[in-house]
Design a protein around this motif. Sequence first.
Motif, PDB file in Angstrom:
ATOM      1  N   ARG A 135       0.327  -5.181   7.688  1.00 54.74           N
ATOM      2  CA  ARG A 135      -0.087  -5.159   6.280  1.00 54.74           C
ATOM      3  C   ARG A 135       0.595  -6.274   5.490  1.00 54.74           C
ATOM      4  O   ARG A 135      -0.034  -6.914   4.627  1.00 54.74           O
ATOM      5  N   GLY A 193       0.798  -1.211   0.000  1.00 55.92           N
ATOM      6  CA  GLY A 193       0.000   0.000   0.000  1.00 55.92           C
ATOM      7  C   GLY A 193       0.832   1.262   0.000  1.00 55.92           C
ATOM      8  O   GLY A 193       2.025   1.243   0.301  1.00 55.92           O
ATOM      9  N   HIS A 194       0.204   2.385  -0.392  1.00 50.36           N
ATOM     10  CA  HIS A 194       0.838   3.702  -0.437  1.00 50.36           C
ATOM     11  C   HIS A 194       2.079   3.696  -1.335  1.00 50.36           C
ATOM     12  O   HIS A 194       3.038   4.435  -1.074  1.00 50.36           O
TER      13      HIS A 194
END
Length: 265
Positions: A96, A13-14
Amino acid sequence: MAVRWQETRVAVGHGIELGVKFGRHDDQDPSQPVIILLHEALGCIAMWKDIPEQLAELTGHDVLVYERQGYGCSTPISLPRDDDYLVHEGEVWLPRLLEVLDIQRCVLLGHSDGGSIALIGAATLPEKVVGVVTAAAHIYIDHLTTAGIIEAVERYQTTDLPARLAKYHGERTDTIFRAWSETWLRERKAPMDYRPWLPRILCEALIIQGRQDQYGVPEQVTDICEGIGPRAEPLFLESCGHVPQFEAREPFLTAVSQFMQRLSG
């Protein structure tokens, strides 16, 4: 039982991707926890050398090694680093990664910075982390920590240390070294203190440190164990400094293997 190793990058993510090395046994019982290795402040997958393979063979468990952002083949970082970067690693990026890889049960094994992250991760994910092993972990900055980093900065400026680190980190060497040394030596907004996380650790814990660790006082171990409670076992390794997995290789591997057997029993 054969172990198949795969190296890849995992998106968490990101726009961040983390380098991973995953060793899976053929016909592994999916209920068995995966051993996850968390590297030190100047570490990467390659710097674990053959420790992942040894652990997979000795314990019979699958083993995952990953590189945090900024290390190895993972997405680069920029400076300055936040004071609480270790908290973010344990509370955000480790969960995550486990979610993306669909790892439901694990044992966290962290060295130095990785040990601190392992403790935060175990407190954050009590439903997934069934055991935690730390080697030279820190829950606060003590006088040996500061003196050891100052000495390392001097060696970085006056010896071939940059060249030796560059074998692993290449053009990232200066950034990685500064991300460690500057963050730990600068004046902080608040003192580093991870003791509040310790009572939230519900799993068994093995807390290891070398008797001659040049980066941490023995109270790091005793205070971690006191914070976790009776589930935590201290282990001091003789004739050993800051890197137990290599400086006291056989006792270290034996202790981890026996710890895994106790969890399975």
